[in-house]
Scaffold this motif. Structure first.
Motif, short mmCIF file in Angstrom:
data_model
loop_
_atom_site.label_atom_id
_atom_site.label_comp_id
_atom_site.label_asym_id
_atom_site.label_seq_id
_atom_site.Cartn_x
_atom_site.Cartn_y
_atom_site.Cartn_z
N UNK B 732 0.84 -1.18 0.00
CA UNK B 732 0.00 0.00 0.00
C UNK B 732 0.88 1.24 0.00
N UNK B 733 0.37 2.28 -0.64
CA UNK B 733 1.08 3.57 -0.75
C UNK B 733 1.89 3.94 0.48
N UNK B 784 -1.06 -8.31 -3.63
CA UNK B 784 -1.61 -7.02 -3.19
C UNK B 784 -2.37 -7.20 -1.88
N UNK B 785 -1.62 -7.26 -0.82
CA UNK B 785 -2.27 -7.47 0.46
C UNK B 785 -3.20 -6.34 0.84
N UNK B 786 -2.96 -5.18 0.27
CA UNK B 786 -3.79 -4.06 0.67
C UNK B 786 -5.14 -4.07 -0.02
N UNK B 787 -5.34 -5.07 -0.88
CA UNK B 787 -6.65 -5.22 -1.51
C UNK B 787 -7.28 -6.50 -1.00
N UNK B 788 -8.59 -6.49 -0.89
CA UNK B 788 -9.22 -7.76 -0.58
C UNK B 788 -9.30 -8.55 -1.87
N UNK B 789 -9.37 -9.84 -1.73
CA UNK B 789 -9.50 -10.67 -2.90
C UNK B 789 -10.88 -11.32 -2.82
#
Lengths: 646, 1151
Positions: B732-733, B784-789
């Motif tokens: 994440x940013x 992309x851990x900062x996104x849910x899958x």
């Protein structure tokens, strides 16, 4: 922000690209859970998701109903050639805490993840508080009620297996602290109360009947919810949960007692009321006991019609024809069960390997459980006592013209296979038995099952055979088609609750609450017996039972015995036996002391074949009333207690 | 003499030659003067001078006038001198010189009639090329004699620019391009010393010889060796970080087409092991300083010419093409690779052309390979007898699979098709396979362009048999081609462009499921039910296809022979790299500044195709005993085919681009302060064409800014600072960027003035500390851990309603990962303390102690109970681990007399790791917690022995793993709770990754013959025999002879037998991880032996060759280990394709 600008500047100075944007590779509209509720269509998918955790009632590889002594299978099983049947491990006493078979707590080893299901149900209910574009208010109410029903059923499923369980009333946030997530198991009474309250909330908004069978058959209705409520209350009133002293010392670490320690007869009254309520609503919705309507060309004698009524009450899935099934599980149908239940019907079929895969073998004690044609147990039948048929039940007799619809005329088979009630012939098949249906609708020339070892209906190979010599005929649809080299099965949605089940529950509850003299006691059981071609309880016992048993129906204890056996007979092969015996706390009596037996199927001659062979001697102890919780769960949540004995 | 070496190094070769000749002239003069026995003492000159503010030059002129000596100096040396004021009257020349020169930091030496003026700091008459004058003295040599010869390396390659010095004189010569030299010697008892950067010195007594050929042995400890470090090169002398160079010619002695298998024991600091010997699948696993993370990526970053590549790319690398092979182990060397460097870096640079005429080298090899050890199976009769026992010992009611008549007839050998006793190994595998390798390279160049071209073709064959009746090859055959072209062009005087192209291609043919699967199928094939194929019976006399054997109505047994020959798989793998590099020297702005830009793109593709028929299976239908005729019964007439079918496999395509912009600054001030600076910006982008998922299809990107600053004072004290500032698209940013700094210092004690221990030629201490990052903390799938899958169409969550035949169904929604914005870099804090020691110029030792502390390791949260109902495992950067150990190497090189050289080397790596923070349930038993144990530690039950009888079973704690009887494994109730469960699992054995890897070897040569051998070993590891994979009779699994020889039976209740009570099914109680099947993984093996012969030089010259060498080598010839069932290095994978030993003959020629 300043920091970030600095970073971008620093790196960007040297770069040809804007470094910060360069790393932003993710498009904005990646699917998240919010997408699941953007409109009615998507929300409907989530509704289906909530249903998707429904236990696979009809899957012999994943279902709990075969764990008991109702069926026995060849063992050991060869995974290369065979199917994996976890239930056998439980029945054989190989259940363990490290990796429990049929672990519905975690969704492992054949079980479904019930807590995941509950989280999804709660999530759905939370989201339904908001606005879903395109979803009408009345429909939203129905959906909410359906998911409440599911939530109740999933809790009930866990409760029945594990006893006290944590109640997942609302979802904990993902960020919840360690103390918060270490939930407690709640006392069983609280669990029952919560389940009932959920069902009560659900009932008003559920439809009485399904209008569109083709797309909605299987979704929750008022009769379903009330039937489950009846079952739940009966369960709560039953000896396992009602003042069970075995669990007197089973307490939580904060001292709360998991099992109430005083018997409360009022629970039976509540149960009786709920049963009656459920039955009334079912009747209102048009449910009735199923009677087979033979085709014009079939030419069936009345006894065969009765037999077919019993068979088709399970296998006929179409509501227009069979309106007895209150709840059928459309998620899971019977294809595999039927395959595992059908023996080779004729020599010509053996050319195709694995065309039939008969592996479910009902033990001898199941065969003995059915009544005589007089409607009373074999050992209580005066006639059988006098003519010695009971004493000589394992010796053989040759079939005559009188038996022509059930046993091949001239064939020698065990004495106990003669003069039995229609449900015996409808439920089981055996060496010498006749089989009506499956591409053969000539009642005078039915399939003959020949079960000796080298005969086509016997142990033709090392993997697919009945270890006892019996086959569960009732599960096999008579409409199935067997051609020269293929066997196509006409599937039916699995009947989770039949009206007959509710009737018998009502008789049981009325007897427990008020005694056999209550109007609901004989009334419902007799309706079930009537469909099975038998006379009413009072009549049958007084007419046909031996002297000591003639008044059996008139006492609470006697009638309890009768109702229980009636339930086991009527619901045989349908996966109820295991739960019923546990509920009545008769596990040790029935499982510990009654070995699994069958005929000596390795034999070719009648004399040697009809020797009783013990296949297995089960061990049952108090701990087996409830599942073990997986050991690792106890490490993670130290507030959980293992069930006693594990 | 040293001065000349430095001189040679100071200039590129093409410049050197001219300069050198000039220097040589000078030297020759000086030497001649020396020979005249003129010395300063004999002149006893004095100087009288009253100078005030004179320049040094003026003073020198006065000296020359008064004494007749010539003062030799460089203008540059004295340009910066201060004005001189002196008042001398008849002062002795030596004293006068000292007074004049010392304040100027100058010194002198008198050689003949010359006064050489030089810097007193390093006694180097620097910039001697700028010498202005030379004593103009003519002299006559005494006993002059010419010695000629040729200098080459151990492999016979000529060495150019080797310095040949007559000992104790200034008489010097150099070798030419062909390694030839010629030197004029003077006097008696002449000894010539041959010196060359990177090689051990060699001394030769001339005696009466006029031709002396010399072979120099490489020395790894050469102080002047150049080492590749992150984004540049450093002199080994100046190195602070822990960087080692692998000796490429040693690697070459392991006969293998796979570079990764050559690494074990060859490089200090590398933990490596090989688990399979199948061509194409035989990559070794390797880790730098062991494994310090329990996260996702554990293996090192691999760079070839600065570009990140895969393990397979490294495996296909040719030793011939490698110029330098460096392993970077500590923080200062890896910090510049911030994002990827935490697990260490392997960096390879390929050869480049050098100015000169074309030079072509050819190497051809042919090897025979065979398994190091074959698995031994029980004979078929034993198989049947025990197979019956396996059923009846568990279930007396069970039907025995083999009739007595079958066993009897098999013993009698009645008919081998009706009563088969198949030795599947023998039916399926050849005793050996062959491997061919051909490598060709050409290099050379002119003033403007230089080139290095290489082509390689290798063919590795497997040892599977091919059915004569098949018209295709089902054996493993891996053909690998690789081409390389490195071209350097001087665009201007200060601009150099380089273009590197490299293509690597695999063409593979092999069995449908791979060679390892063939081996596994043999383990799963019943030896007595059917033969591999039948001789045709009467009815099938005309049948066109092979009559494969099988059993049962449905022919669903495994006939491994049929499976093997029924078809083949082709795969094709291509990897192409193109790289363009532009270097601009910016000395015109400020001296020592240069910039470099690099652009690289790689393309990768892979596809496979399978072609196969479905075998027709038969079994014996009727056997006429009298006539010994059988009638076959077809089992699968409907499904069999005799024509080929077709199936397509995986197709993978990916591309990556990489851009690097670098500025470099290198300068030495005031002779003593060397500083360098480097700043590099990198950008990497990788795309996959068949990711199969939106999130996976998004590009992988890294951006980074890295830098290095170094300072050294008089080559004695060194300091270095490195950093990497890196960004990764994975986070994440708010956590995207990581800053990884490191510092290091070093001190070369032996260069101190006070150091006067002659025996210790080099002594240096190094220390570094720093941070390095790792962004590959979860699998690609979890990028992309900062996104849910969220799977919006999950079949597992589908529901359906309606009536059979006409259901209405919808797929469901499944959240497989919850968003977590806090996931970020894994960070390694590395400490390294090193010691370098050189003794007598022959013996060198390097040793490093390292510690690593790894934090932010991504791991599963253990505190979330299943009642939370989460479908995904929550994760966080909470894990911590540490590692420490030592690695080191010892080298020794010497010559014994003129014709014999010996070199010995050894290296050792000990790396141990430890969990520091590992989130797990708060177990009641301390021994269940991971903290404090090595990362690959295994937990298991303690097996006491086998149960004696059923009474003991009943009276022992209940074991919770399913049914068990007498003769099954009895475990210890460690927790004492009266039952055996996972609570009783304690740490057992060593970790599965070996903690010690070592190697040692010796090479030597006598005249034209050379010999070397190398041992490699591994220690402190455990592995487990897989009790499921080796369970005899379970699904017709084979019976290992070792099990047949030692198992528990009711008649022979051996409670310590190798195998418990037989069973025809898996007994879960016995297959738990326990001490019962634990084995010691340590071994010592003879990794390679080589003997070579180089043709005599005169003969080679006659036929126009520079060099020709023949050699024989053997690899993996034998091993010492306590474990005998299979090659111990395969560990638990012992039933796969065995590791191969090989005998190899080769020739290498260059001209």
């Amino acid at each position: 922000m300043k920091n970030r600008t600095l970073k971008c500047l620093l790196v960007g100075l040297l770069g040809m690209f804007n470094a910060c944007n360069y790393l932003d590779v993710v498009p904005d509209n990646i699917a998240t859970i919010d997408n699941a509720f953007v409109n009615r269509t998507m929300a409907e998918k989530f509704l289906f998701t909530c249903y998707s955790y429904m236990p696979a009632h009809a899957d012999p590889n994943a279902q709990a109903f075969l764990i008991a002594d109702e069926f026995w299978c060849p063992y050991p099983q060869y995974s290369n050639y065979f199917w994996n049947v976890p239930f056998q491990e439980i029945a054989r006493g190989n259940q363990g805490v490290v990796s429990p078979t049929l672990d519905y707590w975690n969704g492992l080893k054949g079980g479904k993840p019930m807590f995941v299901a509950l989280r999804d149900c709660n999530l759905f209910l939370e989201r339904m508080n908001g606005d879903i574009p395109g979803l009408q208010e009345y429909e939203k109410k129905r959906w909410v009620a359906e998911v409440k029903f599911l939530k109740a059923y999933y809790h009930y499923w866990l409760l029945r297996m594990y006893g006290p369980i944590p109640l997942i009333k609302e979802n904990l946030p993902i960020s919840a602290g360690v103390a918060e997530v270490q939930v407690y198991r709640e006392p069983v009474d609280d669990c029952f109360d919560y389940i009932v309250s959920l069902l009560n909330e659900a009932v008003p908004d559920l439809p009485l009947i399904i209008d569109n069978e083709a797309t909605e058959n299987g979704r929750a209705t008022q009769p379903m919810a009330l039937a489950i409520k009846a079952k739940v209350l009966v369960e709560a009133a039953s000896p396992l949960f009602n003042g069970n002293p075995d669990y007197a010392s089973f307490k939580r670490n904060d001292g709360v007692q998991y099992f109430n320690q005083s018997y409360d007869a009022g629970k039976w009254e509540k149960a009786a009321l709920a049963c009656r309520n459920a039955i009334d609503t079912c009747h209102l919705a048009g449910f009735a006991l199923h009677y087979y309507q033979p085709g014009i060309t079939e030419n069936l004698p009345p006894e065969m019609v009765t037999q077919m009524s019993i068979r088709t009450s399970v296998t006929e899935g179409n509501y227009d024809i069979n309106n007895e099934v209150v709840w059928n599980n459309s998620m899971n149908n019977s294809g595999t069960m039927q395959w595992r239940s059908t023996p080779y019907l004729a020599q010509s079929f053996t050319a195709t390997t694995m065309m039939f895969q008969p592996t479910l073998g009902p033990p001898l004690k199941i065969a003995e459980m059915f009544y005589t044609d007089n409607g009373v147990p074999m050992d209580e039948d005066q006639e059988w006592e006098l003519n010695g048929q009971y004493k000589d039940r394992y010796s053989v007799k040759t079939a005559t013209e009188d038996d022509k619809y059930n046993i091949s005329v001239g064939y020698q088979t065990a004495m106990m296979h003669f003069n039995r009630e229609p449900r015996f012939y409808a439920n089981l098949s055996f060496d010498g038995n006749l089989w009506y249906g499956i591409s053969n609708f000539n009642v005078d020339n039915q399939w003959v099952i020949r079960g000796k070892v080298s005969d086509y209906g016997g142990k033709v190979n090392g993997f697919y055979y009945s270890v006892t010599g019996y086959y569960p005929k009732k599960l096999v649809n008579y409409k199935n088609v067997a051609s020269s080299n293929s066997y196509s099965r006409v599937e039916y949605n699995w009947p989770v609750i039949r009206l007959a089940d509710l009737y018998l529950l009502c008789s049981e509850a009325a007897n427990e609450a008020y005694g056999p003299s209550h109007e609901d006691a004989y009334r419902w059981i007799d309706l079930v017996r009537e469909r099975a071609g038998l006379e009413g309880v009072e009549t049958a016992w007084s007419k046909y039972a031996s002297i000591p048993f003639k008044t059996k129906p008139t006492t609470k204890e006697g009638f309890r015995d009768i109702v229980q056996q009636e339930r086991l007979i009527e619901l045989a092969n349908e996966g109820h036996r295991y739960w019923e015996i546990r509920r009545w706390k008769r596990g040790r009596e029935i499982w510990h002391n009654q070995p699994i037996q069958g005929w000596d199927i390795e034999q070719n001659e009648t004399e040697t074949f009809y020797r009783v062979r013990t296949v297995f001697t089960p061990q049952f102890s108090t701990r087996d009333y409830f599942w073990p919780i997986r050991e690792s769960d106890l490490f993670v949540n130290t507030n959980l207690d293992q069930n006693p004995g594990w | 003499m040293k001065n000349y070496e430095l001189l040679a190094r100071a200039f590129p070769k093409r410049v050197v030659s001219n300069q050198l000749f000039r220097v040589m002239k000078v030297t020759t003069f000086l030497l001649l003067i020396g020979c005249l026995h003129l010395s300063a003492a004999s002149w006893s000159q004095t100087v009288t001078l009253n100078a005030k503010g004179q320049s040094l030059k003026q003073v020198f002129e006065s000296i020359e006038k008064q004494t007749g000596y010539w003062v030799v100096y460089s203008d540059q040396l004295i340009n910066r001198s201060k004005p001189i004021t002196i008042n001398a009257k008849d002062m002795a020349l030596t004293r006068f010189l000292e007074q004049v020169l010392k304040p100027q930091s100058l010194t002198y030496s008198i050689e003949g009639k010359n006064i050489l003026v030089m810097s007193s700091v390093d006694r180097t008459p620097i910039h001697r090329s700028k010498l202005t004058r030379v004593a103009d003295v003519v002299s006559i040599p005494l006993q002059q004699r010419v010695v000629k010869g040729r200098v080459s390396d151990q492999d016979g390659n000529p060495l150019q620019s080797v310095t040949i010095t007559q000992k104790n004189t200034q008489n010097v010569a150099l070798t030419d391009d062909e390694g030839n030299y010629q030197i004029n010697t003077h006097g008696d008892d002449v000894v010539l010393v041959f010196t060359m950067v990177g090689y051990a010195n060699d001394e030769q007594v001339v005696g009466n010889r006029s031709t002396i050929d010399v072979i120099l042995t490489e020395s790894e400890s050469g102080l002047d060796e150049v080492v590749v470090v992150g984004f540049g090169k450093q002199k080994k002398e100046d190195l602070i970080g822990a960087v080692v160079s692998a000796n490429v010619s040693d690697l070459r002695k392991t006969s293998s087409s796979n570079m990764t298998t050559m690494l074990a024991g060859n490089i200090a600091g590398m933990i490596s092991y090989q688990r399979s010997g199948e061509p194409g699948e035989d990559n070794a696993d390797f880790f730098i300083r062991g494994v310090t993370t329990f996260g996702y990526k554990k293996d090192p970053l691999i760079l070839i010419d600065g570009i990140e590549v895969t393990r397979t790319d490294l495996a296909r690398m040719q030793p011939d093409d490698i110029a330098n092979f460096s392993i970077m182990k500590d923080a200062t060397s890896t910090a510049v690779y911030g994002a990827r460097g935490a697990n260490g870096v392997i960096s390879i640079t390929t050869k480049e052309g050098a100015e000169g005429s074309i030079r072509i080298s050819v190497r051809a090899e042919n090897a025979f390979t065979m398994p190091t050890r074959n698995i031994e199976l029980a004979d078929p009769i034993t198989y049947m007898i025990l197979g019956n026992e396996a059923v009846q010992t568990r279930d007396p009611l069970g039907a025995t699979p083999y009739l007595k008549s079958k066993i009897d007839n098999t013993i009698k050998g009645t008919n081998k098709y009706v009563y088969p006793a198949t030795d599947w190994y023998n039916e399926m595998f050849n005793d050996y396979a062959t491997v061919q390798r051909l490598n060709l390279n050409a290099s050379g160049g002119g003033k403007v362009a230089r080139y290095y071209l290489a082509a390689t073709a290798n063919q590795d064959n497997g040892n599977l048999k091919v059915d004569k009746r098949s018209n295709f090859n089902n054996n493993v055959r891996l053909r690998n081609y690789s081409f390389r072209s490195n071209i350097n062009i001087n665009l201007t005087k200060t601009t150099e462009a380089a273009l590197r192209l490299n293509g690597n291609f695999d063409d593979y043919t092999g069995p449908i499921n791979g060679g390892a699967e063939v081996y596994r199928q043999v383990m799963n094939a019943n030896p007595v039910l059917f033969p591999p194929y039948f001789q045709p019976d009467e009815a099938n006399a005309e049948t066109l296809w092979v009559l494969f054997g099988n059993y049962g109505d449905d022919a669903n047994y495994i006939n491994p022979y049929a499976e093997m020959v029924r078809g083949y798989k082709d795969y094709s793998r291509s990897k192409i790299d193109a790289q363009f590099e532009l270097t601009q020297n910016l000395s015109f702005l400020t001296e020592g500044l240069s910039v470099r830009g690099l652009f690289n793109t790689s393309r990768y593709s892979y596809f496979d195709v399978q072609r196969f028929y479905n075998p027709y299976y038969y079994s014996v239908g009727f056997y006429d005993r009298l006539g010994d005729n059988y009638t076959l019964m077809p089992l699968n007439e409907l499904t069999g085919t005799d024509y080929l079918g077709y199936d397509e496999g995986d197709k993978q395509v990916s591309s990556s681009t990489y851009i690097e912009i670098m500025g470099n600054y290198n300068r030495t001030f005031a002779e003593r302060h060397s500083i360098s600076g480097m700043l590099v910006y990198t950008l990497r982008n990788e795309l996959t064409g068949n990711a199969g998922d939106l999130q996976l299809s998004l590009p992988h990107r890294n951006v980074g800014l890295s830098g290095r600053a170094t300072y050294s004072f008089m080559s004695k004290y060194f300091g270095e600072f490195n950093f990497g500032y890196n960004g990764s698209e994975r986070f994440h940013e708010s956590h995207r960027w990581g800053f990884f700094p490191s510092v290091g210092v070093a001190w070369t004690v032996s260069k101190e003035d006070f150091w006067n221990v002659d025996a210790v030629s080099n002594l240096k201490f190094r220390a570094t500390y720093g941070l390095v990052g790792n962004d590959a903390i979860g699998s690609d799938y979890d990028r992309f851990y900062y996104l849910s899958r969220t799977d919006m169409n999950s079949a597992a969550r589908s529901g359906r309603f309606g009536i059979p035949g006409s259901y209405y169904s919808l797929t469901g929604v499944q959240v497989t990962r919850n968003a977590n914005k806090d996931i970020t870099w894994e960070i390694a804090r590395k400490t390294n303390i090193g010691l370098e020691l050189g003794l007598f110029g022959k013996f060198s030792l390097e040793a490093d102690y390292f510690r690593e502390y790894r934090t932010n390791i991504l791991m599963d949260r253990a505190s979330i109970p299943s009642t939370m109902g989460l479908q995904s495992v929550e994760r966080a950067n909470v894990g911590e681990a540490s590692a420490q150990g030592v690695d080191g190497s010892i080298d020794y090189a010497t010559t014994l007399g003129p014709d014999v050289w010996i070199k010995a080397r050894a290296n050792f790596t000990y790396a141990t790791s430890k969990f520091l923070v590992y989130e797990e349930p708060n177990y009641a038993q301390e021994y269940r917690k991971h903290t404090g144990y090595p990362l690959s530690q295994q937990w298991g039950l303690i097996a006491e022995r086998l149960f004696i009888d059923d009474a003991e079973v009943l009276n022992s704690p209940l074991q919770q793993y399913g049914e068990y009887l007498a003769g099954d494994i009895k475990y210890s109730d460690v927790s004492g709770d009266g039952k055996i469960s996972d609570e009783d699992k304690v740490p057992i054995g060593f970790p599965t990754d070996p903690e010690i890897i070592y190697g040692f070897g010796i090479s030597s040569g006598y005249k034209n013959v050379d010999f070397s051998c190398f041992f490699q070993g591994s220690a402190r590891s455990s592995f487990w025999i897989d009790p499921v994979a080796t369970s005899p009779f379970v699904n017709d699994k084979q019976l290992l002879r070792a099990y047949a020889d030692s198992y528990w039976s009711e008649d022979n209740r051996d409670i310590y037998a190798l195998w418990p009570r037989l069973s025809s099914t898996n007994i879960a109680n016995n297959t738990q991880r326990s001490t019962w099947f634990m084995q010691d993984g340590s071994f010592l093996r003879l990794k390679s032996v080589e003997i070579g012969y180089t043709l005599p030089i005169p003969f080679m010259q006659k036929i126009g060759l520079d060099n020709a060498r023949f050699y024989l080598n053997g690899t993996n010839l034998f091993a010492f280990s306590r474990f005998k069932l299979w090659d111990v290095e395969m560990g638990g994978n012992g039933l796969g394709y065995p590791i191969q030993k090989s005998y190899n003959a080769g020739i290498s020629v260059s001209f």
